[in-house]
Design a protein around this motif. Structure first.
Motif, PDB file in Angstrom:
ATOM      1  N   LYS A   1       0.817  -1.223   0.000  1.00 54.08           N
ATOM      2  CA  LYS A   1       0.000   0.000   0.000  1.00 54.08           C
ATOM      3  C   LYS A   1       0.849   1.272   0.000  1.00 54.08           C
ATOM      4  N   ASN A   2       2.037   1.192  -0.558  1.00 57.00           N
ATOM      5  CA  ASN A   2       2.899   2.372  -0.660  1.00 57.00           C
ATOM      6  C   ASN A   2       3.090   2.667  -2.142  1.00 57.00           C
ATOM      7  N   GLU A   3       2.285   3.610  -2.660  1.00 52.75           N
ATOM      8  CA  GLU A   3       2.338   3.909  -4.092  1.00 52.75           C
ATOM      9  C   GLU A   3       3.640   4.579  -4.488  1.00 52.75           C
ATOM     10  N   ASP A   4       4.240   5.296  -3.555  1.00 49.53           N
ATOM     11  CA  ASP A   4       5.541   5.922  -3.825  1.00 49.53           C
ATOM     12  C   ASP A   4       6.529   5.468  -2.760  1.00 49.53           C
ATOM     13  N   PRO A   5       7.089   4.264  -2.936  1.00 44.36           N
ATOM     14  CA  PRO A   5       7.975   3.716  -1.911  1.00 44.36           C
ATOM     15  C   PRO A   5       9.398   4.255  -1.954  1.00 44.36           C
ATOM     16  N   ILE A   6       9.676   5.154  -2.894  1.00 44.97           N
ATOM     17  CA  ILE A   6      11.066   5.598  -3.059  1.00 44.97           C
ATOM     18  C   ILE A   6      11.622   6.272  -1.794  1.00 44.97           C
ATOM     19  N   PRO A   7      10.912   7.244  -1.173  1.00 41.28           N
ATOM     20  CA  PRO A   7      11.472   7.862   0.050  1.00 41.28           C
ATOM     21  C   PRO A   7      11.737   6.844   1.160  1.00 41.28           C
TER      22      PRO A   7
ATOM     23  N   HIS B   1      17.112  -5.307   2.673  1.00 40.02           N
ATOM     24  CA  HIS B   1      16.051  -6.278   2.391  1.00 40.02           C
ATOM     25  C   HIS B   1      14.756  -5.501   2.170  1.00 40.02           C
ATOM     26  N   ILE B   2      14.155  -5.654   0.975  1.00 39.40           N
ATOM     27  CA  ILE B   2      12.896  -4.981   0.641  1.00 39.40           C
ATOM     28  C   ILE B   2      11.913  -6.019   0.116  1.00 39.40           C
ATOM     29  N   ASP B   3      10.690  -5.978   0.637  1.00 37.27           N
ATOM     30  CA  ASP B   3       9.669  -6.958   0.293  1.00 37.27           C
ATOM     31  C   ASP B   3       8.539  -6.296  -0.492  1.00 37.27           C
ATOM     32  N   SER B   4       8.449  -6.633  -1.788  1.00 40.84           N
ATOM     33  CA  SER B   4       7.400  -6.092  -2.647  1.00 40.84           C
ATOM     34  C   SER B   4       6.536  -7.238  -3.171  1.00 40.84           C
ATOM     35  N   ALA B   5       5.649  -6.919  -4.098  1.00 40.83           N
ATOM     36  CA  ALA B   5       4.775  -7.930  -4.709  1.00 40.83           C
ATOM     37  C   ALA B   5       4.129  -7.313  -5.938  1.00 40.83           C
ATOM     38  N   ARG B   6       3.715  -8.179  -6.858  1.00 43.70           N
ATOM     39  CA  ARG B   6       3.041  -7.669  -8.054  1.00 43.70           C
ATOM     40  C   ARG B   6       1.745  -6.957  -7.679  1.00 43.70           C
ATOM     41  N   MET B   7       1.038  -7.493  -6.689  1.00 43.40           N
ATOM     42  CA  MET B   7      -0.217  -6.886  -6.256  1.00 43.40           C
ATOM     43  C   MET B   7      -0.014  -5.456  -5.730  1.00 43.40           C
ATOM     44  N   TYR B   8       1.175  -5.151  -5.211  1.00 43.03           N
ATOM     45  CA  TYR B   8       1.420  -3.822  -4.640  1.00 43.03           C
ATOM     46  C   TYR B   8       1.558  -2.750  -5.725  1.00 43.03           C
ATOM     47  N   GLU B   9       1.852  -3.197  -6.965  1.00 48.06           N
ATOM     48  CA  GLU B   9       2.014  -2.284  -8.106  1.00 48.06           C
ATOM     49  C   GLU B   9       3.088  -1.230  -7.859  1.00 48.06           C
ATOM     50  N   ASN B  10       4.167  -1.639  -7.190  1.00 49.88           N
ATOM     51  CA  ASN B  10       5.263  -0.679  -6.962  1.00 49.88           C
ATOM     52  C   ASN B  10       6.636  -1.302  -7.219  1.00 49.88           C
ATOM     53  N   GLU B  11       6.676  -2.348  -8.051  1.00 52.53           N
ATOM     54  CA  GLU B  11       7.969  -2.965  -8.354  1.00 52.53           C
ATOM     55  C   GLU B  11       8.909  -1.969  -9.039  1.00 52.53           C
ATOM     56  N   ALA B  12       8.381  -1.184  -9.985  1.00 47.44           N
ATOM     57  CA  ALA B  12       9.234  -0.240 -10.718  1.00 47.44           C
ATOM     58  C   ALA B  12       9.874   0.809  -9.805  1.00 47.44           C
ATOM     59  N   PRO B  13       9.091   1.485  -8.936  1.00 49.37           N
ATOM     60  CA  PRO B  13       9.743   2.467  -8.055  1.00 49.37           C
ATOM     61  C   PRO B  13      10.698   1.836  -7.037  1.00 49.37           C
ATOM     62  N   VAL B  14      10.409   0.615  -6.598  1.00 48.19           N
ATOM     63  CA  VAL B  14      11.368  -0.051  -5.701  1.00 48.19           C
ATOM     64  C   VAL B  14      12.692  -0.274  -6.434  1.00 48.19           C
ATOM     65  N   GLY B  15      12.602  -0.740  -7.668  1.00 53.49           N
ATOM     66  CA  GLY B  15      13.818  -0.932  -8.459  1.00 53.49           C
ATOM     67  C   GLY B  15      14.576   0.372  -8.660  1.00 53.49           C
ATOM     68  N   LYS B  16      13.821   1.427  -8.899  1.00 55.08           N
ATOM     69  CA  LYS B  16      14.437   2.744  -9.087  1.00 55.08           C
ATOM     70  C   LYS B  16      15.151   3.188  -7.809  1.00 55.08           C
ATOM     71  N   ALA B  17      14.516   2.957  -6.669  1.00 54.65           N
ATOM     72  CA  ALA B  17      15.119   3.344  -5.386  1.00 54.65           C
ATOM     73  C   ALA B  17      16.414   2.578  -5.130  1.00 54.65           C
ATOM     74  N   VAL B  18      16.407   1.289  -5.429  1.00 55.35           N
ATOM     75  CA  VAL B  18      17.635   0.503  -5.231  1.00 55.35           C
ATOM     76  C   VAL B  18      18.760   1.079  -6.074  1.00 55.35           C
ATOM     77  N   LYS B  19      18.451   1.428  -7.320  1.00 52.36           N
ATOM     78  CA  LYS B  19      19.483   2.016  -8.194  1.00 52.36           C
ATOM     79  C   LYS B  19      19.959   3.364  -7.658  1.00 52.36           C
ATOM     80  N   GLU B  20      18.995   4.200  -7.234  1.00 49.29           N
ATOM     81  CA  GLU B  20      19.343   5.556  -6.766  1.00 49.29           C
ATOM     82  C   GLU B  20      20.111   5.523  -5.447  1.00 49.29           C
ATOM     83  N   SER B  21      19.948   4.464  -4.681  1.00 50.79           N
ATOM     84  CA  SER B  21      20.554   4.395  -3.352  1.00 50.79           C
ATOM     85  C   SER B  21      22.074   4.351  -3.392  1.00 50.79           C
TER      86      SER B  21
END
Length: 277
Positions: free
Chosen positions: A28-34, A46-66
């Motif tokens: 339920k975090n539409e913008d998980p980047i912060p 360790h980050i736990d996402s799911a397809r149902m959460y619809e936030n795989e792309a921003p999580v991936g972006k955050a990992v790269k930006e980190s």
């Protein structure tokens, strides 16, 4: 579990891979980047996402930006039951990789057993194939009871490395936990912060005793009981605070008081579909 545990500690899975002892949940975090950036900056790996959460792309972006190397971050996703099936699962895994922008995922779970026995097994076989192809490091399940895992054994397939279930002092899922421990399946705890029940007097008095927040007590309880808690928060300050659980240890007498809060399945605060047919 001793107080020498740290945010950098890991646990070895049955397949030989290792998973950090505390993860960040992003449900339920539409913008998980912060939240993800705060977590990775302060030592989470360790980050736990799911397809149902619809936030795989921003999580991936955050990992790269980190700036943290990809191989140092354990990332999980899960396939939701409407996508179950062999071919659809292989497509879903590739779609997840494309969204994250990763070559592989550390852990991929069947999100629930709600699709029925035949579809569950086809989905699991597809995940094992994706693992064989190097797209997934580890394969597991979520919300599975012993019955569902025994289907996997009966099919002659390797058992899952992980079972992720709702787990906190009010819903301890003891039969599932005992089964998983007996079969070398790591238990991950989702909803460890119980969604609004942290004002229970036992939890608040324990928090006062140790100079910690109720959330920190719930997370520490989970760690000391040998689970991998996945507290979620969109608030970067809370994300940091949720990891400040390695500088104290709850005494066994207080752990027993927390254990006594167990209400069985009645204590669940989420869907908890462990009894699915």
């Amino acid at each position: 579990m001793s107080s020498t545990l740290s945010l950098a500690s890991t646990v070895k899975l049955s397949d030989g891979n290792v998973v950090p002892v505390l993860g960040l949940g992003v449900y339920k975090n539409e913008d998980p980047i912060p939240a993800c950036l705060a977590a990775l900056k302060h030592g989470y790996r360790h980050i736990d996402s799911a397809r149902m959460y619809e936030n795989e792309a921003p999580v991936g972006k955050a990992v790269k930006e980190s700036g943290v190397p990809r191989e140092q971050v354990f990332v999980t996703s899960k396939i939701y039951h409407p996508e179950h099936g062999y071919d659809s699962t292989l497509k879903a895994v590739q779609d997840s990789l494309n969204k994250f922008g990763f070559d592989y995922l550390d852990l991929y779970l069947i999100h629930s057993p709600l699709s029925g026995k035949a579809k569950r097994l086809e989905t699991y076989k597809a995940l094992l194939q994706a693992k064989k192809e190097g797209k997934l490091k580890s394969v597991g399940v979520s919300n599975y009871s012993p019955k569902h895992i025994e289907e996997i054994r009966a099919a002659g397939l390797e058992l899952p490395a992980v079972n992720q279930i709702e787990l906190h002092p009010f819903c301890q899922q003891k039969p599932i936990v005992e089964y998983c421990r007996a079969n070398n399946i790591l238990v991950q705890a989702y909803t460890p912060l119980v969604r609004g029940k942290l004002d229970d007097p036992v939890i608040t008095s324990t928090a006062s005793k140790y100079g910690k927040t109720p959330a920190q007590i719930a997370i520490r309880w989970s760690l000391q009981r040998g689970f991998i808690p996945l507290p979620k928060s969109a608030n970067p300050e809370r994300v940091v605070a949720n990891a400040q659980v390695f500088d104290f240890e709850i005494a066994e007498e207080d752990m027993k008081k927390l254990d006594a809060l167990d209400e069985g399945k009645a204590g669940a605060v989420t869907w908890n579909p462990v009894d699915a047919e």
